[in-house]
Design a protein around this motif. Sequence first.
Motif, mmCIF file in Angstrom:
data_model
loop_
_atom_site.group_PDB
_atom_site.id
_atom_site.type_symbol
_atom_site.label_atom_id
_atom_site.label_comp_id
_atom_site.label_asym_id
_atom_site.label_seq_id
_atom_site.Cartn_x
_atom_site.Cartn_y
_atom_site.Cartn_z
ATOM 1 N N SER A 1 1.234 -0.927 0.442
ATOM 2 C CA SER A 1 -0.120 -0.120 0.521
ATOM 3 C C SER A 1 1.279 0.953 -0.188
ATOM 4 C CB SER A 1 -0.616 0.060 1.415
ATOM 5 O OG SER A 1 -0.282 0.649 2.335
ATOM 6 N N ASN A 2 1.715 0.927 0.517
ATOM 7 C CA ASN A 2 3.114 2.269 -0.046
ATOM 8 C C ASN A 2 2.648 2.984 -1.466
ATOM 9 O OD1 ASN A 2 3.984 2.783 2.553
ATOM 10 N ND2 ASN A 2 5.195 0.509 2.603
ATOM 11 N N LEU A 3 2.896 1.785 -2.546
ATOM 12 C CA LEU A 3 3.436 1.872 -3.497
ATOM 13 C C LEU A 3 1.561 2.366 -4.008
ATOM 14 C CD1 LEU A 3 5.688 -0.857 -5.047
ATOM 15 C CD2 LEU A 3 6.040 1.703 -3.774
ATOM 16 N N LYS A 4 1.074 3.531 -4.585
ATOM 17 C CA LYS A 4 0.228 4.317 -4.794
ATOM 18 C C LYS A 4 0.144 4.945 -6.090
ATOM 19 C CE LYS A 4 -0.621 5.169 -0.573
ATOM 20 N NZ LYS A 4 -0.981 4.656 0.739
ATOM 21 N N THR A 5 -1.375 3.955 -6.846
ATOM 22 C CA THR A 5 -1.620 3.478 -7.648
ATOM 23 C C THR A 5 -2.381 4.563 -8.383
ATOM 24 O OG1 THR A 5 -3.460 2.425 -7.678
ATOM 25 C CG2 THR A 5 -0.983 1.447 -8.287
ATOM 26 N N PRO A 6 -2.440 5.734 -9.009
ATOM 27 C CA PRO A 6 -3.944 6.395 -8.531
ATOM 28 C C PRO A 6 -3.969 6.552 -10.462
ATOM 29 C CG PRO A 6 -1.203 8.362 -8.513
ATOM 30 C CD PRO A 6 -1.457 6.408 -8.130
ATOM 31 N N PHE A 7 -3.489 6.467 -11.125
ATOM 32 C CA PHE A 7 -4.057 6.330 -12.367
ATOM 33 C C PHE A 7 -5.143 5.022 -12.922
ATOM 34 C CE2 PHE A 7 -3.892 6.720 -17.180
ATOM 35 C CZ PHE A 7 -4.099 6.200 -17.217
ATOM 36 N N LEU A 8 -4.379 3.890 -12.133
ATOM 37 C CA LEU A 8 -5.599 3.056 -12.253
ATOM 38 C C LEU A 8 -6.696 3.431 -11.149
ATOM 39 C CD1 LEU A 8 -5.934 -0.410 -13.173
ATOM 40 C CD2 LEU A 8 -4.703 -1.013 -11.143
ATOM 41 N N SER A 9 -6.506 3.319 -10.368
ATOM 42 C CA SER A 9 -7.432 3.603 -9.631
ATOM 43 C C SER A 9 -8.681 4.954 -9.956
ATOM 44 C CB SER A 9 -6.910 4.840 -8.019
ATOM 45 O OG SER A 9 -5.853 4.388 -7.198
ATOM 46 N N VAL A 10 -8.353 5.698 -10.670
ATOM 47 C CA VAL A 10 -9.701 6.360 -11.801
ATOM 48 C C VAL A 10 -10.549 5.412 -12.558
ATOM 49 C CG1 VAL A 10 -10.405 8.130 -13.774
ATOM 50 C CG2 VAL A 10 -7.924 8.199 -12.369
ATOM 51 N N MET B 1 -10.935 2.132 -11.531
ATOM 52 C CA MET B 1 -10.977 1.305 -10.077
ATOM 53 C C MET B 1 -12.466 1.498 -9.215
ATOM 54 S SD MET B 1 -9.877 -1.960 -11.122
ATOM 55 C CE MET B 1 -10.119 -2.814 -9.822
ATOM 56 N N GLY B 2 -13.154 2.938 -9.487
ATOM 57 C CA GLY B 2 -13.653 3.085 -8.622
ATOM 58 C C GLY B 2 -12.992 4.423 -7.552
ATOM 59 N N GLY B 3 -12.164 4.587 -8.111
ATOM 60 C CA GLY B 3 -11.888 5.842 -7.195
ATOM 61 C C GLY B 3 -11.973 7.246 -6.992
ATOM 62 N N CYS B 4 -12.854 7.247 -8.022
ATOM 63 C CA CYS B 4 -13.678 8.873 -8.589
ATOM 64 C C CYS B 4 -14.836 8.631 -6.967
ATOM 65 C CB CYS B 4 -13.433 8.364 -9.963
ATOM 66 S SG CYS B 4 -12.059 8.503 -11.369
ATOM 67 N N ASN B 5 -15.129 7.140 -7.750
ATOM 68 C CA ASN B 5 -16.299 7.091 -6.696
ATOM 69 C C ASN B 5 -15.842 7.394 -4.704
ATOM 70 O OD1 ASN B 5 -17.887 7.074 -8.879
ATOM 71 N ND2 ASN B 5 -17.682 5.232 -8.733
ATOM 72 N N THR B 6 -14.545 6.738 -4.133
ATOM 73 C CA THR B 6 -14.564 6.634 -3.393
ATOM 74 C C THR B 6 -13.630 7.867 -2.744
ATOM 75 O OG1 THR B 6 -13.274 4.689 -3.935
ATOM 76 C CG2 THR B 6 -14.835 4.024 -3.601
ATOM 77 N N GLN C 1 -11.497 1.474 1.925
ATOM 78 C CA GLN C 1 -11.288 0.289 0.642
ATOM 79 C C GLN C 1 -11.386 1.850 -0.762
ATOM 80 O OE1 GLN C 1 -14.034 -2.763 1.292
ATOM 81 N NE2 GLN C 1 -14.398 -3.007 -0.986
ATOM 82 N N GLY C 2 -10.566 1.200 -1.335
ATOM 83 C CA GLY C 2 -11.070 2.345 -2.612
ATOM 84 C C GLY C 2 -11.717 1.556 -3.844
ATOM 85 N N THR C 3 -11.737 -0.052 -3.300
ATOM 86 C CA THR C 3 -12.714 -0.057 -4.819
ATOM 87 C C THR C 3 -14.408 -0.775 -3.759
ATOM 88 O OG1 THR C 3 -11.742 -2.640 -4.211
ATOM 89 C CG2 THR C 3 -10.586 -0.720 -6.326
ATOM 90 N N LYS C 4 -15.154 -0.686 -4.697
ATOM 91 C CA LYS C 4 -16.719 -1.216 -4.293
ATOM 92 C C LYS C 4 -16.464 -2.757 -3.632
ATOM 93 C CE LYS C 4 -21.336 -2.579 -5.854
ATOM 94 N NZ LYS C 4 -22.352 -2.582 -6.727
ATOM 95 N N TYR C 5 -15.713 -3.617 -4.307
ATOM 96 C CA TYR C 5 -15.623 -5.162 -4.072
ATOM 97 C C TYR C 5 -13.870 -5.062 -3.667
ATOM 98 C CZ TYR C 5 -19.681 -5.183 -5.886
ATOM 99 O OH TYR C 5 -21.051 -5.268 -6.210
ATOM 100 N N ASN C 6 -13.968 -5.430 -2.320
ATOM 101 C CA ASN C 6 -12.867 -6.012 -1.886
ATOM 102 C C ASN C 6 -12.506 -7.105 -0.619
ATOM 103 O OD1 ASN C 6 -9.944 -6.035 1.012
ATOM 104 N ND2 ASN C 6 -9.405 -4.687 -0.830
ATOM 105 N N GLY C 7 -10.905 -7.757 -1.716
ATOM 106 C CA GLY C 7 -10.981 -9.122 -0.492
ATOM 107 C C GLY C 7 -8.972 -9.308 -1.063
ATOM 108 N N TYR D 1 -10.197 6.833 -2.864
ATOM 109 C CA TYR D 1 -9.047 6.257 -2.268
ATOM 110 C C TYR D 1 -8.396 5.288 -3.359
ATOM 111 C CZ TYR D 1 -11.292 7.516 2.544
ATOM 112 O OH TYR D 1 -11.889 8.385 3.440
ATOM 113 N N ASP D 2 -7.290 5.012 -3.057
ATOM 114 C CA ASP D 2 -6.303 4.724 -3.377
ATOM 115 C C ASP D 2 -7.035 3.256 -3.754
ATOM 116 O OD1 ASP D 2 -3.963 3.328 -4.151
ATOM 117 O OD2 ASP D 2 -3.322 4.383 -5.529
ATOM 118 N N LEU D 3 -6.557 2.354 -5.184
ATOM 119 C CA LEU D 3 -6.963 1.032 -5.229
ATOM 120 C C LEU D 3 -6.404 0.131 -3.944
ATOM 121 C CD1 LEU D 3 -7.522 -0.956 -6.570
ATOM 122 C CD2 LEU D 3 -4.902 -1.257 -7.394
ATOM 123 N N ARG D 4 -5.082 0.848 -3.151
ATOM 124 C CA ARG D 4 -3.972 -0.090 -2.309
ATOM 125 C C ARG D 4 -4.360 0.392 -1.379
ATOM 126 N NH1 ARG D 4 1.485 -0.540 -6.378
ATOM 127 N NH2 ARG D 4 0.704 -2.304 -7.901
#
Lengths: 234, 783
Positions: free
Chosen positions: B492-501, B503-508, B518-524, B510-513
């Motif tokens: 989680s120290n390595l952020k992924t702002p591009f991918l997060s766009v 993966m739902g990051g625009c809604n949440t 929680q940055g995505t709707k579903y996580n596991g 938060y970054d995917l990682r």
Amino acid sequence: MKIFQKGFNVSQDGPGNRLVFHLFGCNMRCPWCANPEGLFGVPVEISDREIVRLCIESRPLFYGGGGATFTGGEPTAQFQSLQKVLTALKKSGINTALETNGTNKKLPLLFPLVDHLYIDCKHTDDGVHRAQTGVSNAITLQNIAAAAKKHQGLTVRIPLINGFNTDQRSLNDFIGFLSPLGIEAELLAYHEFGKHKWKNFGREYTVDNGTVDSDILTKFKTEIHSNGIKTVST
Amino acid sequence: MEKVYSPAELDERARRLFEEERKIDNLMGWFLSREIAFDAAVSASHRPPAGQAALSLLEIARKLPLSLSENAVFAGTQRDAFARSYALINPAFRVESFSGYCDPTAVYDDIAPDADISEERIEAMRQKTKQSKFVRELSETYTDCADETSEVLYFVEQVTGHVIPDFRPALKMGTKKLANDLNERIGKEYDPIKKANLSSMQTALQAAEIFAGRYRAIAEEQLSSASGARKVQLELLVRTLGKVPANSAENLFEAIQSFILLWQCMCIEQAPNPFAFSVGNADRIFEPYRNGLPRETAAGLLKHFLAFFNVGDRSWAISQNVIAGGRGTDGNDLTSITTYALLDAYFEMNLPQPILSVKLHQNTPDELYRQLGKFWFSPGMLTPSLFNDDALFDALSRAGIDRHDLPDAAIAGCQEPLIMGKDNGNTTNSWLNLPKVLELTLTGGKSLLTGKVLNGLPKAQLKSIRKTFYRNLKTVTKRMVKAANGASRALSNLKTPFLSVFMGGCNTGYDLRDADNQGTKYNGSGCLIHGLSVISDSFIAIDELLKTRPEDAPRLLPALKNNWIGYEDLREFLKSASKYGNGELKADKEAAAVASKVARLVRKQKNYLGNNFRPDFSSPTTHLLYGYWVGATPDGRACRDMLGYGIDPLYGEAKSGLGLRLLSNFRLPFRKFCGGYASHLGIDPKEFKAETLEDKGLEFRNKIINTLFFNPAHKGHTPFYVYFNITTAQALRKVLSNPKEYAPSGVYIMRIHGTFVNFLDLSPQIQEDIIARLDPASTKLGG
């Protein structure tokens, strides 16, 4: 039900792809038996319900007109279970086949439950039959005659063993018995695929020179056919 | 489009492009991108990590050397995100070389110094990487579980790649619109952390436009000296790059170009080696843009799309999945002309990557099966993974996926089902070696291989083997989960702002990682569970031993320690016990019980965000690697021998043909495998008698697919995944002994697990694994 083997087979135990159950136990003691594990082996107990369940689950695999086949050993040696299972399968619309030595008096009770009926006719002479198999052929012949009248899917199988039933007299007797019945017959030439299994059970395989000459086989086919008996091979 | 490129020319260019790519045997781009990123991060060190990551990505986009091949139809590459690392396609790979440690600095061994990049420069970057917070935290996690992972009691890894972005909004609206929407969102956001995250995402989006601009400049330069047909082609490319991805795509050419650039950014953001990013339902992504383009031309463009996924001399960007077919929520079929165009592209190119997966369902049209027949029955041709969409809908629904998201289920990597754009499954986070747990249960924590005490687990009495095994498994699982969460937190120290766009990051916000929000709707988090058949067969064998030969029970442990030498009679006896995969009730029920209990145990575990772990019964060649670290087992298996593959019977133990093997298979609790599972069938092509390849496809459906996937006796709980290799051991040995005759192109595609490989590229051990696992006695159709 006690079985010693189950598996799928295409076309040799009935049409199409079939789930074949080999039932344990037999009242005969044919020295050429290819499945001696049905006599001497250790059976596996499997409930009637489980057998039906396996067949129903296998339905998509029964292509080419396939279904379930019961063979052995001698399947009618477990008549009650067999009848129960066949009834359930018929109710489920699953195609059924039975391979039997025909010695069970109650066999006609199974006619409505079996789509493809294969009855062995080893010899028409009762004395010869008894000497080799240990059992009379009287009921077998009766059952074949009854099935010829009442069952649409009968095939009579004649295992040909040199020195047992390949002489001219035997041929004439087969023709004499089967010709009036209007049935189809299958000639099964002797083989030794089961010979090594006898050794595994510590038993002696006593058939010596059972192989049928190809000329004899051809003669049987030709004469049987020319006497109005349809021959098939699977 | 047809005026610019004929289908024949598209085909020829795609082949030349692929050949060009296959000549590249030193991949430097990822290294350069890391250097650029590192320097950029230092300059932006006053910013939060996501901001640093975004600015680093922009710097990479600005500075990374770019080129445009004369054979290119589209601009873009993912070559700069990958190293020549993936072990399984390295012919020198040896099973015994597996180290049980996922060292993020090991990649620096996969680059050869040259005139431009010196050894000192490589070493300097390695050291910088080592000092990073990510690597330090990861190292702590690994140190803590070193004993247990040394013999692969379990394994953990930080999961990069392995998601399915949703680029559809970007294709439809353009990245400019997405950035404007983000801007509006930022304006309304009060939470400073979310504000900063969204701002980073907005910044990162520019990278795709920067790449487009730079490629456009290259194309313009080439245009200045081009003539004839190439001039027209470059004009198209220049126009397109001036439009996408910043603006909406309006046709298939623009959509593919936009997709490629977005993908390029996404991969570089996580370089090196973000394996198993997947495209998702590609036919549905691109069909809206086809606008009546004929199938042949669409296929031609898609050939270039496929060529894009191949990196370097061995197609190093492994496990990227493209999926086609499938159904909607009402069972309506979603195949289209683009589905068939995609299949045409795959068939005609037959490339090692990307993986093809096809979703089937009750209403899949005959034509799709006819097309699949060509794949199945052409020797050396890739074959798709198959997914039963009906069963998948059911399994995912039970795992908590909303109904309207189900059609967007797609496959990440080899076979992990995720929801496109919404699901961070951390799919390969943890790996559990059940037979090693059994080994330590039998010995009281001591390795049979080395004598080392790996874990202070209590020793079992044989008569209570199950009880002690499951208790020990619970202990081991908790340790594994702790380590797995440690790895995820380190990552989680390595952020992924591009991918997060995407993966739902625009809604949440938060970054995917993000490990706290929680940055995505579903996580596991995934757990790959190994050795199902070995465990269940071992339990049955022990039962039989205690029942029939109790006097020999004390000989079992010495026999295992000695790898059966001097105990051959005991081994024979145990091998003769009932085995899973033969349609035998007792053995099959045991396998189902083991699967059910273990799935339940894993599902109960919580990840770093408090979400459930996802049981995944798959073993991507790790059935070899992990089996190497397991001693002899009570089912009669020898020391260091492979484990069963996925949910399949251990090779050689299912001898009763396909029908009975499938009947065994049906007992397993597929609904509980929400993380996925692996299953493979090696089928002899001679079992199919129809005249044409297409008709054989229908025959295959009738005989195999209908039984496995659409069996009315199992409505509601049927398997949802399988892959096939339709060949025989003899055929493969012919290919190996005479490749010039049987694989004249030098490529003979087989599947390992969920990925294609060139059979000729593999190490001998992996080749033998594929051959052994064809397991013909278990897949014979009739007698």
